[in-house]
Motif scaffolding. Structure first.
Motif, short mmCIF file in Angstrom:
data_model
loop_
_atom_site.label_atom_id
_atom_site.label_comp_id
_atom_site.label_asym_id
_atom_site.label_seq_id
_atom_site.Cartn_x
_atom_site.Cartn_y
_atom_site.Cartn_z
N UNK A 78 17.84 18.62 21.80
CA UNK A 78 18.06 20.04 22.09
C UNK A 78 17.37 20.50 23.38
N UNK A 79 17.88 21.60 23.93
CA UNK A 79 17.26 22.19 25.12
C UNK A 79 16.75 23.57 24.71
N UNK A 80 15.44 23.76 24.83
CA UNK A 80 14.86 25.02 24.34
C UNK A 80 15.13 26.19 25.29
N UNK A 107 15.06 24.00 33.02
CA UNK A 107 15.99 25.02 32.54
C UNK A 107 15.37 26.41 32.61
N UNK A 108 14.08 26.50 32.24
CA UNK A 108 13.42 27.81 32.29
C UNK A 108 13.33 28.31 33.74
N UNK A 299 28.68 27.50 27.32
CA UNK A 299 27.77 28.23 26.44
C UNK A 299 26.36 27.64 26.43
N UNK A 300 26.28 26.31 26.47
CA UNK A 300 24.98 25.65 26.29
C UNK A 300 24.31 25.20 27.58
N UNK A 301 24.96 25.46 28.70
CA UNK A 301 24.39 25.02 29.98
C UNK A 301 23.40 26.07 30.48
N UNK A 302 22.21 25.64 30.88
CA UNK A 302 21.21 26.62 31.33
C UNK A 302 21.50 27.21 32.71
N UNK A 340 22.78 23.16 41.18
CA UNK A 340 21.75 23.59 40.23
C UNK A 340 21.73 22.81 38.91
N UNK A 341 22.69 21.90 38.68
CA UNK A 341 22.68 21.12 37.44
C UNK A 341 21.33 20.40 37.32
#
Ligand code: FAD
Ligand code: SF4
Ligand code: SF4
Ligand code: SF4
Length: 383
Positions: A78-80, A107-108, A299-302, A340-341
């Motif tokens: 998972x990615x928080x 991601x943050x 949806x799940x990409x930061x 940015x990936x």
């Protein structure tokens, strides 16, 4: 007095926690201390759910519950970061402390750049990360390679290059290299990842470099920010954490292991990207023709936030209609995230059609890094 740049061995003084934790419990102790002292309103961590393949993101406000989050879940893919944006209002109205792998941390930062999370309200306790294994792959691998029923496995760990499982009546370890040569092991994005020590977190914690009598019983902590130094200093003075200076030989070993992981990452990049390069766009077109347009990759990409056309108000990326979508659906998405990936692998991991999306976006990002700044793994934001 703990300072930014210090390198220490650290472990908890709580015996119950030490027994549950991965390498001495310093991380959980620090999270607990921050919550108890009201430096934060909540801790956002990961705990074991049904079994070792089930990593559950958890928001905790009662310090007594924190010991349940101790331990490293290597099937926790998972990615928080995006969850902070989606479910915790980007930490705008809540101060949180959280463990972060390299991808969680990146991601943050990407979300902060887009004003989607407030980093001032987040304490990041970084954990080094050699990689994670998809739960489905782990189950198949344990059944076929270890010849053990995946449902009887009670613990897994990655140590000295081996994936090791424990189950009633025994334990087995197989080298990651051997597993990966046969298509098992870490996720493909993790093999290519080169953010192994998350130094843009406030503290970077891991077992690499812990030698001598502390091996396995303490965590190596690199102090990466003033915020991290303050937390560690106060927790040590309060007696919840014990520390000693890192062994200089351990520091050398840690550097060598990190260097070896970079080389391995480069090897996988060469392999994966060379396979792609003869016909990148044709391959993308062919693979994405299976797409059912569920939008999970968005949806799940930061870093993916669909942009609207200023004149029509319509999304430039997501148009309704035919399935499979026009290949331009994917081309637009890849263009949108090309600089940015962060190679977190969420798009690929959660794609119901098993399209190797992260491989494509990572290849494009690495290509772009020849020209763009900042490079993957760095950030214009500094801690
Ligand atoms: P603990 O007190 O046991 O706390 C561990 C913390 O990690 C908890 O807060 C828990 O919620 C969180 N956590 C558990 N699983 C996940 C997950 N999947 N994603 C995000 N957070 C999670 N160190 C190395 O030196 N080399 C490595 O190759 C390496 N690989 C790792 C891979 C993973 C997936 C993880 C989570 C950690 C890895 N570590 C690695 C770090 C190491 O395993 C310990 O977490 C670290 O030494 C701290 O030990 P501790 O006893 O203080 O942690
Ligand atoms: Fe760890 Fe990197 Fe994989 Fe994230 S992408 S889980 S930091 S190896
Ligand atoms: Fe298509 Fe897969 Fe993205 Fe869903 S996750 S929209 S199936 S590419
Ligand atoms: Fe992560 Fe995929 Fe988004 Fe890249 S495109 S940041 S790998 S979810």
């Amino acid at each position: 007095m703990v300072k930014k740049g210090d390198m220490l061995y650290a472990w908890t003084s709580d015996a119950d926690l030490a027994a549950k934790a991965e390498c001495g419990g310093a991380v959980t102790s620090l999270l607990k201390y921050a919550l108890e002292k009201k430096m934060v309103d909540a801790v956002f961590a990961v705990k074991k759910g049904q079994d070792i393949y089930d990593a559950v993101p958890t928001l905790i406000t009662d310090p007594a519950e924190l010991n349940d989050t101790a331990g490293s879940l290597h099937c926790g893919t998972l990615l928080l970061s995006k969850l902070v944006k989606k479910y915790l209002d980007g930490a705008n109205n809540l101060k949180i402390a959280m463990p972060v792998k390299g991808c969680d941390m990146m991601g943050l930062y990407e979300l902060a750049k887009r004003q989607q999370v407030n980093l001032d309200n987040i304490i990041m306790i970084g954990v080094n990360c050699g990689g994670t294994v998809s739960p489905v792959t782990a189950r198949t691998m344990i059944k076929e390679k270890f010849e053990v029923d995946p449902d009887v496995v009670t613990k897994e760990e990655i140590d000295k290059g081996q994936f090791i499982i424990e189950y009633e009546g025994g334990h087995k370890g197989i080298s990651i290299d051997e597993l990966e040569d046969e298509g098992f092991g870490r996720r493909s994005n993790c093999r290519r990842c080169k953010v192994k020590v998350p130094r843009q977190a406030d503290l970077a914690c891991g077992n690499w470099g812990v030698i001598g009598d502390k091996a396995g019983k303490a965590t190596f902590i690199e102090v990466c920010s003033e915020k991290g130094a303050k937390l560690l200093d106060e927790a040590t003075k309060a007696g919840v954490i014990k520390t000693e200076p890192a062994n200089p030989k351990g520091i050398e070993i840690r550097k060598k292991v990190e260097g070896a992981m970079f080389k391995l990452g480069d090897k996988w990049r060469r392999k994966d990207f060379t396979d792609l390069s003869p016909a990148l766009w044709d391959t993308i077109q062919k693979e994405t023709s299976r797409c059912i347009k569920c939008y999970s990759c968005i949806e799940n990409c930061p870093v993916c936030f669909p942009v609207k056309d200023e004149l029509t108000g319509k999304s430039l990326m997501v148009e309704s209609g035919e399935i499979p979508p026009n290949p331009m659906f994917h081309m637009r998405r890849f263009a949108h995230i090309s600089d940015s990936c962060i190679n977190c692998g969420q798009c690929e991991e959660l794609c119901p059609m098993d399209i190797p999306l992260a491989k494509f976006s990572h290849a494009i990002r690495v290509e772009g890094d020849n020209v763009f700044e900042p490079k993957l793994g760095e950030s214009a934001y500094k801690n």
